[in-house]
Design a protein around this motif. Structure first.
Motif, PDB file in Angstrom:
ATOM      1  N   SER A   1      -8.739   8.979  -2.468  1.00 49.08           N
ATOM      2  CA  SER A   1      -9.325   7.694  -2.077  1.00 49.08           C
ATOM      3  C   SER A   1      -8.024   6.532  -1.512  1.00 49.08           C
ATOM      4  N   ARG A   2      -6.872   7.328  -0.949  1.00 50.76           N
ATOM      5  CA  ARG A   2      -5.782   7.071  -0.193  1.00 50.76           C
ATOM      6  C   ARG A   2      -5.867   6.564   1.005  1.00 50.76           C
TER       7      ARG A   2
ATOM      8  N   SER B   1      -8.749   6.254   2.582  1.00 51.81           N
ATOM      9  CA  SER B   1      -9.929   5.463   3.030  1.00 51.81           C
ATOM     10  C   SER B   1      -9.955   4.130   2.267  1.00 51.81           C
ATOM     11  N   ARG B   2     -10.448   2.943   2.603  1.00 48.26           N
ATOM     12  CA  ARG B   2     -10.532   1.927   1.324  1.00 48.26           C
ATOM     13  C   ARG B   2     -12.296   2.500   1.298  1.00 48.26           C
TER      14      ARG B   2
ATOM     15  N   GLU C   1       1.348  -1.531   0.083  1.00 48.35           N
ATOM     16  CA  GLU C   1      -0.166   0.007   0.129  1.00 48.35           C
ATOM     17  C   GLU C   1       0.897   1.290  -0.441  1.00 48.35           C
TER      18      GLU C   1
ATOM     19  N   ARG D   1     -11.317   2.124 -12.728  1.00 45.60           N
ATOM     20  CA  ARG D   1      -9.500   2.861 -12.272  1.00 45.60           C
ATOM     21  C   ARG D   1      -8.704   2.940 -13.668  1.00 45.60           C
TER      22      ARG D   1
ATOM     23  N   ARG E   1      -6.190  -5.551  -3.681  1.00 45.40           N
ATOM     24  CA  ARG E   1      -6.763  -5.299  -3.106  1.00 45.40           C
ATOM     25  C   ARG E   1      -6.193  -3.421  -2.339  1.00 45.40           C
TER      26      ARG E   1
ATOM     27  N   ASP F   1     -11.404  11.374  -6.304  1.00 49.61           N
ATOM     28  CA  ASP F   1      -9.744  10.466  -6.751  1.00 49.61           C
ATOM     29  C   ASP F   1      -8.403  10.522  -5.157  1.00 49.61           C
TER      30      ASP F   1
ATOM     31  N   ASN G   1      -6.635   1.056  -5.119  1.00 49.32           N
ATOM     32  CA  ASN G   1      -6.719   2.341  -4.598  1.00 49.32           C
ATOM     33  C   ASN G   1      -5.727   3.229  -5.796  1.00 49.32           C
TER      34      ASN G   1
END
Length: 450
Positions: free
Chosen positions: A439-440, A442-443, A344, A405, A369, A436, A373
Motif C-alpha cells: 500500500s505504500r 502506490s497511492r 509520508e 484501514r 492522504r 497491505d 497509506n
C-alpha cells in the motif's frame, strides 16, 4: 490563599489543623497532619485508599477525638464542643446515600435543622425557610414528597446535600461525593458544590477522581499513609513525581485541551527496558487536538513523530517541549509537497498512525492522504467527522479510507488501541488485509489527488 492585609474573620482560615494524630485500635491512621482551609474555598482531599481521607473528615467534624493535635473551625476547638454546637459549624455529606428509615425528601432535609432546635422547641418559621432554601438550591423541591428510597443515586446525593445545607453551617464536608455515580451525576454534584462555594460556603471533600478534583477544587491536600504529602493548587500538587510517590503510579500530567485543567492519566508499566522504544507512532493533529496524545504516547515509551503542523500551533509547541520529531510549515500555510513527502516518510516508518479529532480543510488534507497509506490507523473521535470536515467530498473519501484501514476510539482508549495495533505490526501484516504490504508503494486509485 488568605490575604494578609484583610481584616476581620475572613483574614483567618476557617479550618486550621495543627499536629493532628489519630490512632484507632493501636494503629496510627493520621500522623502530624497540618493544614488550613480559607473561607469560601473548595479543598479536595486526595490520596490512595487507606491514606486517611475519611478519618481526617471525621476529625474535622468532631466525630473522632484526636490522639494528639488540634482542629479549630471558625475559631472554635471542635472537639471541645457539644455535638449540637459542632453541628452548627460543620455539616457532613456521607458517602453512603442510604437512609435508615423510609423518609420522604422533605422529612430527610428537615433533619438538618436538628442542631438549631432546643429539646422542647417547636418547628419555627425560620426552620421552614431554611428547608425550602435547601430544596430550591439543590433542585430537589420537585420531588420533595417522594420517598428517598425511590430516588436514584444522584437524586439521593442531592437530598443529602440539601439536608447539610439546611444545617446552615459555614463549612461543608463531603466524603467521596461522586462515588458510585455516573459521570453526569458526578459533574452535577460537583457543579453544585462549586456554586455553593462561589456563594460563600467553604467545602472540603474527599475525592477519588484526580481529574474531577483538579477541575473543581481551588486547592488539593494529598495524603499518603496518614501524612500530608503535598498541599496547594492542583497544578502544584498533581505532578508526576508526587503521584509516583503517593500512588506508586506511572502517570503523565498534562493540561486538558478543552478545560485547561490539570489532567492525569495513569500509564501501564513499560514492558521494555528503560530507554527502549515501544514502537514508532506518527500523530496527525492540529489546533491542540493532539497535545494530550503526544504526552501520553511519549510517556508510554513510544518514539513519536507528528505533523504536518503550522508553526505556532499548540501541538507544535507541545511536540517541541517533549523533544518530538515534528514536520512543520509556516503559520497559516497549507501542507506543501515537501511537507507531505516528509509526513509520508514518517508514516512509512511508523508502526501505527494516530489521527486526532482534528478539523480538516484544503490546507491539511495532505495529512489525511498520507495517513491513509498506513498499515495500522487509530482514529480519535470526539466529534462526528461531518462536524469538522471543511474539505467536502475529498475529505469524506479520505476519512472513509482511514476508517476501513483502522479503528475509531474515544480519547481514553488511544493507548490501548495503539498498543494493539503496534502488536499487530510486530506480528506481521493483518490477516484481513494481505495486500497491505504494497500500500505504500502506490497511492490507491480511490484516493483524491488534490
Amino acid at each position: 490563599m488568605t490575604d494578609a492585609n484583610h481584616t476581620g474573620d475572613d483574614a483567618h482560615p476557617i479550618v486550621r489543623v495543627s499536629g493532628l494524630g489519630v490512632e484507632l485500635g493501636g494503629a496510627t491512621i493520621l500522623d502530624d497532619v497540618n493544614l488550613s482551609v480559607d473561607r469560601g474555598s473548595f479543598v479536595g482531599l486526595i490520596g490512595p485508599n487507606g491514606a486517611g481521607k475519611t478519618t481526617l473528615l471525621r476529625a474535622l467534624n468532631g466525630a473522632l477525638s484526636p490522639s494528639r493535635g488540634t482542629v479549630d473551625v471558625a475559631g472554635e476547638r471542635i472537639h471541645a464542643l457539644s455535638s449540637k454546637a459542632a453541628s452548627r459549624l460543620v455539616a457532613t455529606v456521607p458517602q453512603d446515600t442510604t437512609l435508615t428509615f423510609d423518609f420522604d425528601v422533605r422529612q430527610a432535609v428537615r433533619m438538618g435543622r436538628t442542631p438549631h432546635r432546643s429539646r422542647f422547641g417547636g418547628w419555627r418559621e425560620e426552620d421552614e425557610r431554611a428547608v425550602e432554601r435547601a430544596l430550591d438550591r439543590t433542585q430537589t423541591a420537585g420531588f420533595a414528597d417522594r420517598s428517598v428510597g425511590d430516588l436514584s443515586g444522584g437524586e439521593r446525593q442531592r437530598v443529602l446535600i440539601a439536608r447539610a445545607l439546611a444545617q446552615e453551617t459555614p463549612v461543608l464536608l463531603l466524603d467521596e461525593p461522586t462515588a458510585s455515580l455516573d459521570i453526569n451525576h458526578q459533574v452535577r454534584t460537583l457543579e453544585l458544590v462549586r456554586e455553593l462555594v462561589s456563594s460563600g460556603k467553604t467545602a472540603v471533600a474527599a475525592i477519588h477522581d484526580l481529574n474531577l478534583a483538579a477541575h473543581y477544587c481551588d486547592e488539593l491536600v494529598l495524603l499518603s499513609a496518614g501524612t500530608v504529602v503535598a498541599t496547594g493548587p492542583p497544578e502544584a500538587v498533581l505532578t508526576e513525581e508526587t503521584l509516583e510517590g503517593a500512588f506508586g503510579a506511572n502517570a503523565v500530567v498534562a493540561r486538558h485541551p478543552v478545560t485547561g485543567s490539570v489532567y492525569v492519566t495513569a500509564l501501564p508499566e513499560r514492558s521494555t527496558a528503560d530507554g527502549d522504544s515501544q514502537g514508532r507512532v506518527h500523530v496527525v493533529g492540529g489546533g491542540g487536538t493532539a497535545a494530550r496524545h503526544l504526552y501520553l504516547l511519549s510517556a508510554a515509551g513510544y518514539e513519536v513523530s507528528v505533523g504536518a503542523l503550522n508553526e505556532g500551533d499548540t501541538d507544535t509547541e507541545t511536540a517541541r517541549s517533549l523533544g518530538l520529531d515534528a514536520v512543520t510549515v509556516d503559520p497559516f500555510s497549507a501542507v506543501d509537497d515537501e511537507a507531505e513527502a516528509a509526513v509520508e516518510s514518517r508514516v512509512a516508518d511508523a508502526d501505527c498512525v494516530v489521527v486526532a479529532d482534528v478539523e480538516v480543510g484544503a490546507g491539511n488534507l495532505a495529512n489525511l492522504r498520507a495517513a491513509a497509506n498506513a498499515d495500522h490507523v487509530v482514529l480519535v473521535e470526539e466529534r462526528p467527522f461531518a462536524a469538522r470536515n471543511y474539505a467536502g467530498a475529498a475529505g469524506e473519501r479520505l476519512y472513509e479510507r482511514l476508517r476501513e484501514r483502522g479503528v475509531a476510539v474515544s480519547p481514553s482508549d488511544v493507548l490501548a488501541a495503539v498498543s494493539d495495533r503496534v502488536g499487530r505490526r510486530a506480528s506481521g501484516p493483518r490477516d484481513s488485509d494481505p495486500d497491505d504490504s504494497d500500500s505504500r508503494d502506490s497511492r490507491p486509485e480511490s484516493l483524491p489527488s488534490e
